[in-house]
Motif scaffolding. Structure first.
Motif, short mmCIF file in Angstrom:
data_model
loop_
_atom_site.label_atom_id
_atom_site.label_comp_id
_atom_site.label_asym_id
_atom_site.label_seq_id
_atom_site.Cartn_x
_atom_site.Cartn_y
_atom_site.Cartn_z
N UNK A 56 -0.14 11.15 -7.15
CA UNK A 56 0.70 10.00 -6.85
C UNK A 56 0.36 9.48 -5.45
N UNK A 57 0.19 8.17 -5.35
CA UNK A 57 -0.10 7.54 -4.07
C UNK A 57 1.08 6.67 -3.65
N UNK A 58 1.43 6.78 -2.36
CA UNK A 58 2.45 5.89 -1.80
C UNK A 58 1.83 5.06 -0.69
N UNK A 59 2.26 3.82 -0.58
CA UNK A 59 1.75 2.91 0.44
C UNK A 59 2.93 2.25 1.14
N UNK A 60 2.87 2.23 2.47
CA UNK A 60 3.88 1.54 3.27
C UNK A 60 3.38 0.13 3.56
N UNK A 61 3.99 -0.90 2.96
CA UNK A 61 3.49 -2.27 3.14
C UNK A 61 3.98 -2.95 4.42
N UNK A 62 4.81 -2.25 5.20
CA UNK A 62 5.42 -2.87 6.38
C UNK A 62 4.50 -2.84 7.61
N UNK A 63 4.56 -3.90 8.41
CA UNK A 63 3.75 -3.99 9.63
C UNK A 63 4.41 -3.29 10.81
N UNK A 64 5.75 -3.23 10.83
CA UNK A 64 6.45 -2.73 12.02
C UNK A 64 7.42 -1.60 11.71
N UNK A 65 7.42 -1.12 10.48
CA UNK A 65 8.38 -0.09 10.07
C UNK A 65 7.64 1.12 9.52
N UNK A 66 7.95 2.30 10.06
CA UNK A 66 7.40 3.55 9.53
C UNK A 66 8.40 4.19 8.57
N UNK A 67 7.93 5.13 7.77
CA UNK A 67 8.78 5.77 6.77
C UNK A 67 8.64 7.29 6.87
N UNK A 68 9.78 7.99 6.99
CA UNK A 68 9.82 9.44 6.89
C UNK A 68 10.23 9.79 5.46
N UNK A 69 9.36 10.51 4.74
CA UNK A 69 9.73 11.05 3.44
C UNK A 69 10.23 12.46 3.67
#
Length: 208
Positions: A75-88
């Motif tokens: 499974x691949x996840x992609x963060x499309x945001x330019x200024x927002x990071x994501x903690x899983x």
């Protein structure tokens, strides 16, 4: 104290209360405007998930109504945001067939996904003699005889958004990836170490 003095005192108190209410209202309006401005600037977008491939090592229905399966998924996840990071944070992955869970949940590694970054997980999901409803066992046998089966790979967990040094509270995330697998003579997969690997590149639906 004269009646005139009491009247002036009451008017001053009313003016003070009115000013306090106006200040509170102005503060609420400014906070709402700041939230709207941040949203317009950042335009947060939920992550995009793709089920790249599924490798089936075991998928057997035994009497009376038990299913044993061993599957590896990528499974691949992609963060499309330019200024927002994501903690899983806590993320469980498992498989279902016709809305019934057929494997145990497997915990995915916690990770941080930066701006426009991509993460890839390749966990094993499995179930040993999982009891299933009689009608599901009949459906599974029929699907396998037909040469194909539709399962869903699902992810359920928590994530947090990161903007600069600010980190949000936890948000629930639900990911649903359909996996259409062919068996028998119609198999279109690749044999890999006693398993069949199916290249899917199937987009998943994501709810937050």
């Amino acid at each position: 104290m004269s009646a005139k003095d009491c009247g002036n005192h009451g008017m001053k108190r009313k003016k003070l209360i009115k000013r306090i209410c106006s200040a509170i209202l102005l503060f609420v309006i400014l906070v709402l405007f700041a939230i709207l401005l941040v949203w317009l600037i950042l335009r947060p977008t939920k992550p995009q998930f793709t089920l790249q491939d599924v490798t089936v090592y075991q998928f057997n229905v035994t009497s009376p109504n038990y299913l044993t399966s061993s599957i590896q998924v990528t499974v691949q996840s992609r963060n499309p945001n330019d200024r927002i990071g994501i903690y899983y944070d806590k993320m469980d992955i498992y498989a279902t067939y016709r809305d019934q869970q057929i494997t145990l949940p497997t915990l995915l590694l916690q990770t941080y996904e930066g701006h426009k970054d991509i993460n890839v997980w390749s966990p094993f999901i499995y179930g040993n003699s999982v009891p299933i409803a009689p009608y599901l066992a009949a459906s599974l046998n029929q699907d396998e005889s037909s040469g194909y089966i539709l399962i869903h790979v699902k992810i359920y967990g928590k994530l947090r958004w990161k903007v600069g040094t600010w980190v949000s509270d936890h948000y629930r995330i639900n990911v649903n990836c359909p996996a259409f697998i062919r068996f028998g003579n119609q198999a279109s997969g690749i044999t890999v170490s006693a398993g069949i690997k199916y290249q899917l590149s199937q987009p998943c639906s994501t709810d937050i």
